[in-house]
Design a protein around this motif. Structure first.
Motif: not given
Lengths: 331, 429
Positions: A155-167
């Motif tokens: 879950p943390v990997v998923v969140a970090l990947v999307w965080k990079w996409i959305l920042q």
């Protein structure tokens, strides 16, 4: 020639190991009777559950009636129902800002909102995906793997990947700006942050629930559909009158699992939005974590009381599921 | 040939095993140190610990390098459970004071500690305690702004002078950001120290006459409104403070190093990092804290290395800390990590900053000069043992107002009640 004695030896060894517990089991059966043997087999699991589930629940309930900042139960003074009183001190439960523990109620309402949206979207998306993947389409195996792949990620990997996409300087904003649009602060706007929290959760878990529904779809006998086709039943009617009723047990499992997971959501959303902006995506579990472990004055009693209330909420949801299942079974 | 190789391998394994056993036999005591770094502090302390181990073969030191977040959240829980490390580098000096080991009866020359660390020892003490020695300062920190000078030059805007006010800086930064299309005109770490580094200049008194917290006053409101307005005007981006909840720390050092920030309100501990990460990509300078109607004060603070009561080896802890805090060792540490000295003797003698770039040396001088401009209330707030309660309440509630979840007046009311509730909880309810 040489292989036969070796395999015999192996088989004999296996038999010996398999029969090893036979004698003590027979002795136990003689002592306690056949009727009580079930408890002997259940004992290891009961001990495991008692140690890691029931004991922590008991400790949690005990903590909810204590106060102070000490960690060990023996050092914590009893305060009766004070922690519950703090949590329930509200002028209006619909307006968290009128509550003494406004974060608790904000977390509750946010969890409720998140769960309602997420459950609806997750079930619909999973169902649609399962229906498509159950059809004879090209590269079906590949698509099944593709949809299941995010489930394997942490879950943390998923969140970090999307965080990079959305920042603000992320991939999605680069595309938007490249197309002449304006940069959007996806994670700093309450509406967008909730949208992406639900989206990422659905993206990450839909594969798992699709799998459950796909198994249910494949268990429906083909001849029912063939009979319906011979009767000239249209595809939409087949879906509504045949597929969905026969898929109901699986749908119910998915519904309950998604609901419980929705209420318990923490890791993904915490890593993605940190509960922000403000408290827009702060779930109830984050409130419990923050109250107990991330504030300068750790309030274990208040956090325990909040988790007891959350547990009760989950119990109600589970009982509702049992009731629904039995009612359906009886019908 | 094969048997020779096998013999060699067996021999090597035996020698390695023997060496390991003898090292273990020699190191009768093992100390665990939990350490976080902003820059190169971890490397420097690791080398100094090795020197200590060479001089004290009976003590083995395990350096556990962790993220700053672990120091903030995991360490307090470990200490409450009695499972903490022997030593740690911490910043919540007052909050963790109840777990700290008193080194006074254990160090050979307590007078040396009093003379060199005297004013800062009080930051690590519980109220009423006037004698304990809990550790030494690895750095004295002062909050203050870093400015991307290149952006000002490219925009052809003159940088405001040393006594410029916050509004004067804001106006200049607005022009620069518009000209250079900078996404974060003003950025500040999401931290209580940084907020008060901006608010104190507006006249916030923080405490009443009896020394109890009375945070929300006219000065505080003026400072909070200034920060709130900057967010609404886009001078401060909601993407930084708005993107998380509660009192979660959020830095903007990466954005500054990437040239995306005109002014970054942070502090002296960033110097070593910027010397490395910015390098020659653009010109950066530290500037004095802008002024307000009351003063031009930032916030002091610092990191300290402290021992904990839960240790099984208090004498070894004292021995290690006494070595690391000794003038020669700590002076070398300050010099290599580009830190503002938190040791009076070393500060007086002067620190030789090894390999400091001209930008880093200039920044160190600016922050060094800032010590004399700090307001008394800044020291009082830093010395207050429950200051993190104040910091956390202000950050959480101010951010809720900034992102539109409450009004500023509602935030002020919540700040007051949060502080009162948390202090009551800390006192056992």
């Amino acid at each position: 020639m040489k292989a036969a004695p070796a395999s015999n030896l192996l088989a004999r060894g296996g038999r010996f190991i398999a029969e090893l517990p036979g004698a003590p089991m027979a002795l136990i059966e003689r002592v306690i009777g056949t009727g009580r043997m079930a408890y002997v087999f259940l004992l290891p699991n009961i001990l495991f559950f008692g140690m890691f589930v029931f004991l922590p629940i008991g400790i949690d309930i005990y903590y909810s009636f204590t106060g102070g900042t000490a960690l060990f139960p023996s050092q914590r003074p009893g305060v009766g129902t004070l922690q519950y009183h703090y949590l329930a001190s509200c002028k209006s439960f619909y307006d968290p800002s009128s509550c003494r523990e406004d974060y608790f109620w904000r977390g509750m309402w946010t969890s409720l909102k998140f769960t309602c949206i997420q459950v609806s979207v997750m079930v619909l998306v999973s169902l649609a995906t399962a229906l498509v993947l159950n059809m004879k389409i090209r590269a079906r195996g590949f698509f099944r793997a593709v949809y299941f792949f995010p489930v394997l990620l942490s879950p943390v990997v998923v969140a970090l990947v999307w965080k990079w996409i959305l920042q603000p300087q992320g991939l999605l904003n680069a595309v938007i700006v490249g197309m002449g649009g304006h940069r959007i602060l996806f994670l700093a706007d309450a509406g967008w942050a909730m949208f992406w929290a639900v989206f990422v959760s659905v993206w990450a878990h839909t594969g798992f629930y699709t799998l459950i529904l796909l198994a249910g779809l494949q268990a429906i006998p083909r001849d029912i559909y063939e009979a319906a086709e011979m009767d000239g039943t249209r595809p939409l009617r087949q879906l509504l009158r045949l597929t969905l009723p026969l898929l109901w047990p699986n749908l119910l499992v998915v519904l309950v699992l998604v609901t419980i997971r929705g209420v318990q959501t923490f890791d993904e959303v915490f890593a993605l939005t940190g509960g922000g902006p403000g408290t827009a995506t702060m779930m109830i579990v984050q409130y419990i974590y923050t109250t107990a472990f991330a504030s300068q004055v750790p309030d274990y009693g208040l956090a325990a009381a909040a988790s007891v209330l959350l547990g009760l909420l989950l119990l109600v949801l589970t009982l509702a599921q049992l009731w629904l299942t039995r009612r359906r079974g009886a019908a | 040939m094969k048997s020779q190789v096998k013999s060699c391998l067996v021999g090597a394994a035996f020698i390695a095993a023997m060496a390991g056993t003898s090292a273990l036999a020699q190191a009768a005591t093992t100390l665990h140190v939990m350490w976080y770094s902003d820059g190169n502090e971890g490397q420097v302390i690791a080398a100094q610990i090795k020197d200590f181990e060479a001089k004290n073969p009976s003590i083995k030191v395990v350096l556990d390098q962790v993220p700053y977040k672990s120091i903030q959240t995991a360490l307090p829980v470990q200490l409450a459970a009695g499972q903490g490390p022997d030593i740690a580098r911490v910043t919540d000096l007052g909050g963790l004071a109840k777990y700290m080991l008193d080194l006074r009866p254990l160090v050979p020359d307590a007078a040396q500690w009093d003379a060199n660390y005297g004013p800062f020892l009080n930051w690590m003490r519980l109220p009423g305690d006037t004698t304990s020695i809990h550790g030494y300062m690895t750095q004295l920190t002062i909050t203050g702004p870093f400015v991307n000078k290149t952006l000002f030059e490219q925009a052809k805007v003159a940088m405001p002078g040393p006594k410029a006010t916050w509004p004067q800086w804001a106006a200049a930064i607005k022009t620069v950001a518009a000209a250079e299309k900078v996404p974060y005109p003003i950025a500040a770490d999401r931290s209580g120290h940084r907020v008060f580094g901006m608010i104190l200049s507006q006249g916030a008194k923080v405490f009443d006459a009896k020394g109890n917290p009375a945070v929300v006053d006219a000065g505080f409101k003026a400072g909070a409104k200034m920060i709130y307005d900057w967010h609404q005007q886009g001078l401060m981006s909601k993407a930084l403070w708005g993107a998380v909840s509660g009192a979660t720390y959020q830095g903007a050092n990466t954005q500054f190093a990437n040239g995306q920030v005109v002014m970054y309100e942070s502090g002296s501990w960033q110097i070593a990092q910027f010397a490395k990460t910015v390098g020659t990509a653009f010109d950066w300078v530290a500037v004095p804290t802008p002024c307000g109607p009351a003063n031009c004060s930032g916030m002091p603070g610092g990191a300290a290395v402290v021992g904990f009561k839960s240790t099984k080896h208090p004498k070894s802890v004292a021995k290690l800390l006494d070595y690391l805090a000794s003038p020669a060792v700590i002076s070398a540490y300050y010099g290599k990590t580009l830190s503002v000295p938190g040791n009076l003797g070393v500060a007086k003698a002067g620190v030789h900053y090894e390999g400091a770039s001209p930008a880093a040396a200039a920044a160190l001088k600016v922050f060094g000069d800032e010590v004399s401009t700090l307001a008394p209330v800044a020291y009082q707030l830093q010395g207050y043992s429950k200051n993190k309660i104040i910091f956390d309440a202000v950050i959480s509630r101010l951010c809720e107002a900034i992102v539109g979840q409450s009004t500023l007046d509602q935030a002020y009311a919540r700040i007051t009640s949060d502080i009162a509730n948390q202090i009551a909880a800390a006192n056992g309810k």
